[in-house]
Design a protein around this motif. Structure first.
Motif, PDB file in Angstrom:
ATOM      1  N   ASN B  93       6.842  -1.633   2.432  1.00 42.95           N
ATOM      2  CA  ASN B  93       5.177  -1.326   2.305  1.00 42.95           C
ATOM      3  C   ASN B  93       4.840  -0.307   2.966  1.00 42.95           C
ATOM      4  N   ASN B  96       5.803   3.765   6.887  1.00 42.48           N
ATOM      5  CA  ASN B  96       5.462   3.275   8.414  1.00 42.48           C
ATOM      6  C   ASN B  96       6.168   2.002   8.648  1.00 42.48           C
ATOM      7  N   GLU B  97       6.271   1.039   7.735  1.00 45.79           N
ATOM      8  CA  GLU B  97       6.942  -0.249   8.172  1.00 45.79           C
ATOM      9  C   GLU B  97       8.687   0.054   8.276  1.00 45.79           C
ATOM     10  N   GLN B 100       8.689   1.484  11.902  1.00 45.84           N
ATOM     11  CA  GLN B 100       8.588   0.240  12.739  1.00 45.84           C
ATOM     12  C   GLN B 100      10.028  -0.434  12.866  1.00 45.84           C
ATOM     13  N   SER B 222       3.652   8.113  -1.407  1.00 36.14           N
ATOM     14  CA  SER B 222       2.139   8.501  -1.011  1.00 36.14           C
ATOM     15  C   SER B 222       1.784   9.863  -1.349  1.00 36.14           C
ATOM     16  N   ALA B 228      -0.255   6.812  -3.490  1.00 34.82           N
ATOM     17  CA  ALA B 228      -0.687   6.720  -2.013  1.00 34.82           C
ATOM     18  C   ALA B 228      -1.501   5.193  -2.022  1.00 34.82           C
ATOM     19  N   GLY B 229      -1.938   5.076  -3.253  1.00 36.91           N
ATOM     20  CA  GLY B 229      -2.637   3.497  -3.197  1.00 36.91           C
ATOM     21  C   GLY B 229      -1.547   2.482  -3.170  1.00 36.91           C
ATOM     22  N   LEU B 230      -0.353   2.658  -3.697  1.00 36.81           N
ATOM     23  CA  LEU B 230       0.779   1.837  -3.635  1.00 36.81           C
ATOM     24  C   LEU B 230       1.332   1.283  -2.118  1.00 36.81           C
ATOM     25  N   ARG B 231       1.266   2.112  -1.266  1.00 33.47           N
ATOM     26  CA  ARG B 231       1.903   1.908   0.005  1.00 33.47           C
ATOM     27  C   ARG B 231       3.311   1.589  -0.073  1.00 33.47           C
ATOM     28  N   LEU B 250      10.336  -8.544   7.429  1.00 38.38           N
ATOM     29  CA  LEU B 250      10.041  -9.953   6.947  1.00 38.38           C
ATOM     30  C   LEU B 250      10.470 -10.144   5.565  1.00 38.38           C
ATOM     31  N   TYR B 252      10.391 -11.094   1.559  1.00 43.09           N
ATOM     32  CA  TYR B 252       9.716 -11.166   0.584  1.00 43.09           C
ATOM     33  C   TYR B 252       8.393 -10.359   0.804  1.00 43.09           C
ATOM     34  N   ASN B 255       5.444  -7.061  -2.698  1.00 46.19           N
ATOM     35  CA  ASN B 255       4.676  -7.752  -4.044  1.00 46.19           C
ATOM     36  C   ASN B 255       5.132  -7.255  -5.255  1.00 46.19           C
ATOM     37  N   PHE B 256       5.156  -8.028  -6.330  1.00 46.99           N
ATOM     38  CA  PHE B 256       5.740  -7.425  -7.553  1.00 46.99           C
ATOM     39  C   PHE B 256       4.883  -6.370  -8.251  1.00 46.99           C
ATOM     40  N   PHE B 257       3.854  -6.104  -7.838  1.00 42.52           N
ATOM     41  CA  PHE B 257       3.191  -4.789  -8.310  1.00 42.52           C
ATOM     42  C   PHE B 257       3.827  -3.678  -7.761  1.00 42.52           C
ATOM     43  N   THR B 258       4.076  -3.637  -6.616  1.00 43.64           N
ATOM     44  CA  THR B 258       5.001  -2.642  -5.830  1.00 43.64           C
ATOM     45  C   THR B 258       6.498  -2.438  -6.507  1.00 43.64           C
TER      46      THR B 258
END
Lengths: 369, 369
Positions: B93, B96-97, B100, B222, B228-231, B250, B252, B255-258
């Motif tokens: 997502n 950035n993730e 990290q 983005s 950018a709205g998708l992250r 983590l 799962y 999400n399915f949209f992404t």
């Protein structure tokens, strides 16, 4: 080194922490069963009208713009639904992310975390990642919570956090209002209540939040809200505590789809009530009918799943699991690796047809021996 | 304690680590300007036909089911687009993730991380969260990368990671192929290349991955991808290294949209080429025309934004920022708090109309003095 001899991966991997290298990578064998009763999902999709409303809201929005820094819309809907101030609401990509953030701001070496077990394994994993000391309290008789032992463990270890999953996954046991109050009042710890399954039964602790700033409630969209695909969850707590937990979260990490969909489904909760009632009926039907089969020990459950132990002579839980899948195309969850759950399987409530198919398959397997 | 006297929040907050309590919570003043040129977003929305294809794929899918454990579809599209094995792709997502997660598996107390600065602040923040030692290497003449100093710092500190943002945010400077190769070959560190802006200019390092298992490339949706709205973002690296980084993520959490939207937009990249060319033209136009205004120092940029310093006598950068917003409704980014960027603002390329409005406003402000 010349370009003709590619560098070995060893030079890259030795920068990875030994503790990380020692972990097994989490993998899952993909499987497409005919009937899927292994992840406690809702068997019912989001109603078509609600999907349509969400899709219309998506079409309206510019996709090229970042989502808001704070998901106002999602937070406002969660706050309204809970009757709790928006400043005390945090939202995330699944409640897993919130469990991670809460434990990240509290747990350090030497910090005790009390966890009744068996339960969802992420609490222990994230406590250990932070270097904390997990104080495990075994579930009691019939896998019910042992409240005396939980209070004692929290007091003796001077625990910073007590994690309570109620209804508990994977057992289905719950804590009453009085029990939650007692654990809170008789200890000095943060009480993290994961209520992922509370729409199906047990006490909904939201009314307890007022005046109890050590209480944290987690909710999810993955179970009763029929949106496991969304990966969204939220946390309710005292605004001051929520502000601290938010420091462990990355900014902008809720995409606009999640913001829109979560807010819409919260506002449409009434449309889901009938589905939730159907799921509870199926759970009760599984409890009742499994208990009549020979060679099973069935545990009480107020969640959307049922835990049972295979005690039939000459029949292992693994044989039951395999026959369900291979002969009947039904996937359940093998939870026999959890502490105290030797020979146990977990099955979630499906549609009436799925539940019937599962029960018929179980009868066939057990009666054949 | 009785229920009549609500407990003070003190008892809850003292469980939060002192280091966390000392951090300021990250907040952002919401602002709805007429023209938004502050977040390096694409000024163009995703093409309508592409949005429609994505929406159709969403309607087909059961929302009540968890997304796949691994986002096969998204990963396959990223792997295909990069010509890199799927086992070496991680998705998240937002990049950035991934930043990290990469730093989480490598950085510990005593571990050195080399960061040319000024740059995107998350690298330093996440290195410090892990307790690492940040070795800052100042950018050189005209805010270009000082490759000699980067190599020297990495060797002397025996750095585990060198973080290179190219094109660099917020300056726009880039590294050439030869410079990246040199930093890689003359050090022993992991080379984390954040290429969030590479569609707009600079060397795309994907061809360097083969045979260089210490190289990691990050890409995002983005900026040039107009989402950018998708992250969403992805990482390309040696499969063995990707497996280690995945342990800090983590399960799962896509999400399915992404999953659906990222895969579709990657497969439709050709539809975005014209938009990207337009944005580059606007950036060049800003560079050219800002340089002609009195009292500004304009820095070279190959990204979709331009950095400039306000040097006009009697006019502060803050006055320019405020007048742009208040008199013209144009929001840019005040980056004067970054090291070396005293009196600097950053503006991203908009549509031709937005760019014209910005340049006309700048001319009015600077000529008035």
């Amino acid at each position: 080194m010349t370009r003709e001899e590619p560098e070995s991966t060893f030079r890259a991997l030795r920068h990875v922490k030994p503790r990380v290298r020692a972990l097994a990578a989490y993998t899952l064998r993909p499987c497409e069963p005919r009937i899927k009763l292994n992840q406690n999902e809702s068997p019912y999709d989001v109603p078509q009208t609600l999907k349509q409303r969400i899709q219309e809201r998506l079409a309206d929005r510019p996709w090229n713009r970042y989502p808001p820094f704070v998901s106002h819309n999602f937070i406002a809907a969660a706050a309204e639904s809970a009757g709790w101030p928006a400043e005390g609401v945090l939202v995330a990509n699944g409640s897993n992310e919130l469990i991670q953030a809460i434990l990240a701001v509290v747990v350090a070496p030497g910090v005790a975390v009390v966890i009744p077990e068996p339960t969802f394994t992420l609490y222990r994993l994230m406590s250990e990642v932070g270097g904390g000391d997990v104080v495990s309290v075994p579930l009691g008789e019939a896998l019910r919570f042992d409240v005396d032992a939980i209070v004692r463990a929290a007091r003796e270890s001077r625990a910073a956090v007590v994690v309570l999953c109620t209804p508990n996954n994977p057992t289905g046991a719950t804590l009453s209002r009085e029990e939650i109050e007692r654990i809170h009042d008789e200890t000095d710890a943060l009480i993290l209540l994961d209520q992922a399954y509370v729409e199906f039964g047990g006490y909904d602790a939201i009314p307890l939040l007022r005046g109890r700033p050590r209480l944290i409630v987690l909710r999810t969209f993955s179970k009763a809200m029929a949106m496991a695909g969304l990966r969204a969850g939220y946390m309710l707590a005292a605004p001051e505590l929520a502000a601290e937990v938010s420091k462990a979260k990355l900014p902008y990490n809720i995409n606009f789809f999640t913001e829109v969909a979560a807010a819409e489904v919260l506002r449409a909760r009434d449309e889901l009530v009938a589905q939730i009632e159907l799921i509870k009926e199926q759970r009760d039907c599984i409890l009742r009918r499994l208990a009549k089969l020979p060679g099973l020990r069935v545990f009480p459950s107020e969640a959307n799943f049922v835990l049972f132990r295979v005690e039939a002579p000459g029949l292992t839980h693994r044989a039951v699991f395999d026959r369900l899948l291979e002969e009947h195309g039904i996937l359940v969850r093998d939870v026999s690796g959890y502490p105290m759950l030797d020979r146990c399987l977990r099955v979630n409530a499906g549609t009436p047809e799925e539940t019937d198919a599962f029960l018929a398959a179980m009868a066939a397997i057990l009666n054949r021996g």
